[in-house]
Design an enzyme around this catalytic site. Structure first.
Site, mmCIF file in Angstrom:
data_model
loop_
_atom_site.group_PDB
_atom_site.id
_atom_site.type_symbol
_atom_site.label_atom_id
_atom_site.label_comp_id
_atom_site.label_asym_id
_atom_site.label_seq_id
_atom_site.Cartn_x
_atom_site.Cartn_y
_atom_site.Cartn_z
ATOM 1 N N LYS A 97 -23.911 10.478 21.093
ATOM 2 C CA LYS A 97 -24.425 9.980 19.810
ATOM 3 C C LYS A 97 -23.304 9.906 18.777
ATOM 4 C CE LYS A 97 -26.535 12.968 16.873
ATOM 5 N NZ LYS A 97 -26.017 13.015 15.493
ATOM 6 N N ASN A 98 -22.519 10.984 18.677
ATOM 7 C CA ASN A 98 -21.553 11.072 17.576
ATOM 8 C C ASN A 98 -20.292 10.233 17.802
ATOM 9 O OD1 ASN A 98 -23.349 12.622 16.229
ATOM 10 N ND2 ASN A 98 -22.295 14.572 16.549
ATOM 11 N N CYS B 179 -28.669 18.079 2.804
ATOM 12 C CA CYS B 179 -29.070 18.046 4.195
ATOM 13 C C CYS B 179 -29.517 19.439 4.572
ATOM 14 C CB CYS B 179 -27.870 17.627 5.019
ATOM 15 S SG CYS B 179 -28.046 17.849 6.764
ATOM 16 N N ARG C 127 -22.854 19.711 2.311
ATOM 17 C CA ARG C 127 -22.158 18.581 2.913
ATOM 18 C C ARG C 127 -21.624 17.560 1.904
ATOM 19 N NH1 ARG C 127 -25.368 16.675 8.168
ATOM 20 N NH2 ARG C 127 -23.302 16.315 9.012
ATOM 21 N N ASP D 215 -22.358 22.386 16.806
ATOM 22 C CA ASP D 215 -23.529 21.674 17.335
ATOM 23 C C ASP D 215 -24.123 22.356 18.578
ATOM 24 O OD1 ASP D 215 -23.313 19.837 15.312
ATOM 25 O OD2 ASP D 215 -22.406 18.258 16.532
ATOM 26 N N ARG E 139 -33.765 11.980 17.430
ATOM 27 C CA ARG E 139 -32.553 11.487 16.774
ATOM 28 C C ARG E 139 -31.355 11.598 17.704
ATOM 29 N NH1 ARG E 139 -30.977 14.656 12.071
ATOM 30 N NH2 ARG E 139 -29.217 13.323 12.459
#
Ligand code: EPZ
Length: 430
Positions: free
Chosen positions: A22-23, A126, A131, A316, A408
Site C-alpha cells: 500500500k505505502n 489523525c 502528524r 506499522d 484501507r
C-alpha cells in the site's frame, strides 16, 4: 457497518500470497502526475486507500485504465493500472478528499513541480498523533517554492519552476522524503536530500523515477542525489511486496501456532521484525521470494522492542507485535518512538484479557495464559489488525467493529486467513 467475527483457537497452516505494498502504491500512483506519458503500475493492491487516492488523482486529470488478473487466492496477482496525466486540469486538492487520507497530501510536490503552483488542503490530525507537515513545506521551500497557509490550505507557487538544492531533514520522515523526491524529479538541476527516510517504499518510488528518466544516486541510503529533468517519460513498474502485510501474517502464525509460507515477498524488507519474531521462538525459513513461519507447540517468549525508522522495527508492526506479546510466557516492554499516540489498541487488547500498563511512550505487557473473545473496535488500520491477531488467539468469539479501517490496507484479509484454517468471517450491515 461491517464487522469481522472470529472464533479463536485454530492453528494456521498453508500459504498466503502477499499483495503489493500500500505505502509504495500510493506514492507511485501520485508519480503519474509528473508526466504526460503513460505510467503502468503492476501489482497494485485493491484497497480502499488506493481507490480513494484514485478519486483525488482523477480530479487533477489523471486517466486510469485497469486490467486485473486474479487467478485465485493461491496465486493472487494485483491489478495493473495504466495512468495518464496528459493535462493537470485542476491544481487544487480539496479538504473533502485530503482530510480522508494523509498520503494524498503528497500530491503537493509533484503538482507544484509540474504546474508551478498548487493549493492542497492541510491533512489535519489523525488517530495516531498530531502528524505535522513542516518538514514537507521546508523541503519544498528549499527548492524555491513560495508557501503560504491560507484558510487551511497550503498555497504553493514557484513561478519560474522549482530549482534543485540541498535539503537536510532534521528528522526522518517518510512522507516528506516522498514529497521532495517527487518534486525534485522535475526541478532544474541537482537536489540532494540528506537524512532521507530509507523505507523500502522510498526506494521503490526512486526506482520508478529512474525508469521515467530521472538520474538518482544513493537509492536505499539516507542521501539521495537527484538530477531533475524538464520532462519525464512513461514507464512500467511493479509495486514491491507489502512488508507490513508480510509481518502481520508472520505474527499471526507465531501467535496461533502452525506453519505458513508467505509467498511473493522478501525477508530483506523486514529483517528486523523477522529477527525479533525468531527471538520469540518462531522458526523462520526464507527463500529469495518467500518466508516460512512455523511455531509448533513452543512457548511464545517475551521480547522487548522499540520502534525505529527503517531498518529498525517498524511502527506499522508495533500493534501486531503487542498482540503476540499478550500471550508470552513473561513480561515484555514496547516503546513507540515514531508516533506519540499509537497505542489505541491497548485498551481493546485489555478487553480481551491482556495485561498491559502504559507509561508515556512505553507499554509493559505481562503475558497471560489465555485471551477471551469480546466485542472490540479500533481507530486505525494497524490497531485493527492487531485485534484480528488477538481474536485468532482468544477463546470463543471476538467481534471487531469498524472494519473499514482494515479495508484501507489489507487486501482479502479474511480470504487469506480462511484459506489457512482460520475461522473468520465478515458480517455485513449494522
Ligand atoms: C508513513 O507516514 C506511512 N504512511 C505510515 O504508515 C508509517 O507509519 C510512517 O510513514 C512511519 O513509517 C504511508 O506511507 C502512506 P512520517 P508518514 O512523516 O509519512 C513526524 C500505515 O498504517 N513529522 O515518516 O505520515 C511525524 O509526526 C501508515 O500504513 C514531523 O514532525 O510518517 C512522526 O512523528 C500509518 N513533521 C514522524 O515524523 C513532518 O512534516 C514520522 O512521520 C512530517 C512528519
Amino acid at each position: 457497518m461491517d464487522r469481522i467475527k472470529i472464533i479463536g483457537g485454530s492453528r494456521l497452516s498453508g500459504q498466503i500470497p502477499i499483495s503489493g505494498a500500500k505505502n509504495a502504491a500510493l506514492p507511485l500512483l501520485i508519480a503519474s502526475l509528473l508526466t504526460d506519458d503513460r505510467l503502468t503500475l503492476k501489482n497494485v493492491p485493491n484497497l480502499a486507500d488506493v481507490n480513494l487516492l484514485m478519486r483525488i488523482l482523477r480530479n487533477h486529470g489523471v486517466d486510469l485504465a485497469v486490467d486485473g488478473k486474479r487467478p485465485g487466492p493461491k496465486q493472487h496477482i494485483g491489478e495493473t493500472f495504466h495512468l495518464t496525466a496528459r493535462d493537470i486540469v485542476d491544481t487544487t486538492a480539496p479538504y473533502e478528499l485530503v482530510s480522508r487520507m494523509r498520503a494524498s497530501f503528497w500530491v503537493l510536490g509533484p503538482i507544484l513541480a509540474r504546474m508551478h503552483q498548487t493549493r492542497v488542503s492541510l491533512p489535519g490530525g489523525c488517530a495516531i498523533g498530531t502528524r505535522p507537515v513542516d518538514l514537507h513545506l521546508e523541503g519544498l521551500k528549499a527548492l524555491g517554492a513560495d508557501i503560504e497557509i491560507e484558510n487551511g490550505y497550503v498555497v504553493a507557487k514557484a513561478p519560474g519552476g522549482l530549482v534543485g538544492n540541498k535539503v537536510v531533514f532534521p528528522k526522518v520522515s517518510v512522507g516528506a522524503t516522498h514529497n521532495v523526491l517527487l518534486a525534485a524529479a522535475l526541478a532544474k538541476g541537482e537536489t540532494v536530500i540528506e537524512n532521507a527516510a530509507r523505507e523500502p517504499e522510498i526506494g521503490d518510488v526512486a526506482e520508478c523515477l529512474v525508469k521515467m528518466g530521472v538520474e538518482i544516486e544513493g537509492i536505499g541510503s539516507s542521501t539521495l542525489r537527484i538530477q531533475g529533468r524538464d520532462r519525464l517519460e512513461g514507464a512500467v513498474h511493479t509495486v514491491l511486496p507489502d512488508r507490513i502485510e508480510t509481518g502481520t501474517f508472520a505474527m499471526a502464525v507465531a501467535a496461533t501456532g502452525g506453519d505458513v509460507t508467505l509467498t511473493g515477498t522478501r525477508a530483506d524488507l523486514l529483517q528486523n521484525a523477522l529477527d525479533t519474531l525468531a527471538k520469540t521462538g518462531a522458526e523462520i525459513t526464507t527463500t529469495p521470494s518467500s518466508i516460512k513461519v512455523t511455531r509448533n507447540g513452543a512457548d511464545i517468549l517475551p521480547v522487548s522492542v522499540e520502534t525505529q525508522p527503517f531498518p529498525g522495527f517498524p511502527t506499522d508492526l508495533q500493534a501486531q507485535f503487542m498482540a503476540l506479546m499478550t500471550r508470552a510466557t513473561g513480561t515484555s516492554v514496547i516503546r513507540e518512538t515514531i508516533f506519540e499516540n499509537r497505542f489505541m489498541h491497548v485498551q481493546e487488547l485489555v478487553r480481551l484479557g491482556a495485561e498491559i500498563s502504559m507509561h508515556g511512550d512505553t507499554a509493559t505487557i505481562s503475558g497471560v495464559g489465555a485471551l477471551h473473545g469480546a466485542q472490540v473496535m479500533a481507530t486505525d488500520l494497524r490497531a485493527s489488525v492487531s485485534l484480528v491477531i488477538a481474536g485468532l488467539m482468544a477463546d470463543g468469539e471476538t467481534t471487531i467493529n469498524r472494519v473499514y479501517h482494515l479495508d484501507r490496507g489489507f487486501e482479502q484479509l479474511e480470504q487469506k486467513l480462511t484459506a489457512c484454517g482460520a475461522k473468520i468471517e465478515r458480517v455485513t450491515g449494522d
